[in-house]
Design an enzyme around this catalytic site. Structure first.
Site, PDB file in Angstrom:
ATOM      1  N   TYR A   1      -1.568  -5.896  -0.534  1.00  0.00           N
ATOM      2  CA  TYR A   1      -0.476  -5.138  -1.147  1.00  0.00           C
ATOM      3  C   TYR A   1       0.527  -6.081  -1.804  1.00  0.00           C
ATOM      4  CZ  TYR A   1       3.536  -1.934  -1.427  1.00  0.00           C
ATOM      5  OH  TYR A   1       4.600  -1.197  -1.861  1.00  0.00           O
TER       6      TYR A   1
ATOM      7  N   SER B   1       8.669  -3.645  -5.171  1.00  0.00           N
ATOM      8  CA  SER B   1       8.896  -3.773  -3.739  1.00  0.00           C
ATOM      9  C   SER B   1       9.532  -5.120  -3.453  1.00  0.00           C
ATOM     10  CB  SER B   1       7.556  -3.670  -2.988  1.00  0.00           C
ATOM     11  OG  SER B   1       7.700  -3.997  -1.633  1.00  0.00           O
TER      12      SER B   1
END
Length: 232
Positions: free
Chosen positions: A141, A128
């Site tokens: 996260y 990501s």
């Protein structure tokens, strides 16, 4: 890499990017195992559903035992609890790490010997932009994805001599259930899947799938002031 001659395991393949990846691979002639905690949720014609909970070592071992012919592994399964590191539930923070870091590592440890035994191949970890830059409201996260990025770099070095090319895909928001409440520009998962599979076929080590990823990478060399201009 000739994906039409490959057998690919995609984790978290029942929806979102995982389903799009499986569909793209099938369209290119690959044999695809679609891993999901509930394989009955896999609705993709041509895919081979397989039970796989990456946070459960017994489930991972059973999936490895049930296959045997995998040459490409895509670690896509993920979680997003929206947990703040300072105020959030510690169990949610552990879940993020158990999924993105320990879960990915568990699957790689189970399937890397299989890939090597089949003559080598590739592993793609779905990372990501938040592997590189952190948002406090998603601190758990971000931390887990940063750990997964470090894991990817280490495995890339360790598995090269075994004929396994380890790649990482960095991407911003995609139009999936995971970020359905986020108000921001989102990529089509089918487009990201095509870019990811192109990267595997080309033997890329790092795949920057969209503008946020391409903008974040060079900012790393600029230090804190480049990544977080709000800090003075």
């Amino acid at each position: 890499m000739d994906l039409s001659a490959s057998t690919v395991l995609v984790t978290g393949a029942n929806r979102g990017l995982g389903r799009a990846l499986a569909a793209e691979l099938l369209a290119r002639g690959a044999t695809v195992y679609a891993g999901a905690r509930n394989p009955a949720q896999v609705d993709l014609p041509g895919a081979k559903p397989i039970a796989l909970d990456i946070t459960d070592p017994a489930s991972v071992a059973a999936a490895a035992q049930a296959t045997g012919d995998v040459t490409v592994l895509i670690n896509n399964a993920g979680s997003a609890t929206g947990t703040d590191l300072l105020t959030g539930d510690l169990d949610n923070i552990r879940l993020e790490l158990d999924t993105h870091y320990y879960g990915t590592l568990s699957v790689v440890r189970a399937f890397a010997p299989q890939i090597t035994a089949n003559g080598g191949g590739a592993i793609l970890n779905i990372l990501s932009v938040l592997s590189w830059v952190s948002f406090p409201e998603h601190g758990a996260y971000c931390a887990a994805k940063s750990a997964q990025w470090s894991l990817t770099n280490a495995l890339r070095l360790q598995l090269a001599d075994q004929g396994i090319r380890v790649a990482g895909l960095h991407v911003g928001y995609m139009d999936t259930d995971m970020v359905r409440t986020v108000e921001a520009p989102k990529s089509d998962p089918a487009d990201i899947a095509r870019i990811a599979v192109d990267g595997i076929a080309a033997g890329a080590y790092e795949i920057l799938a969209d503008d946020p990823a391409r903008q974040a990478q060079p900012a790393l060399s600029g230090g804190v002031s480049a990544l977080y201009p709000q800090l003075h």
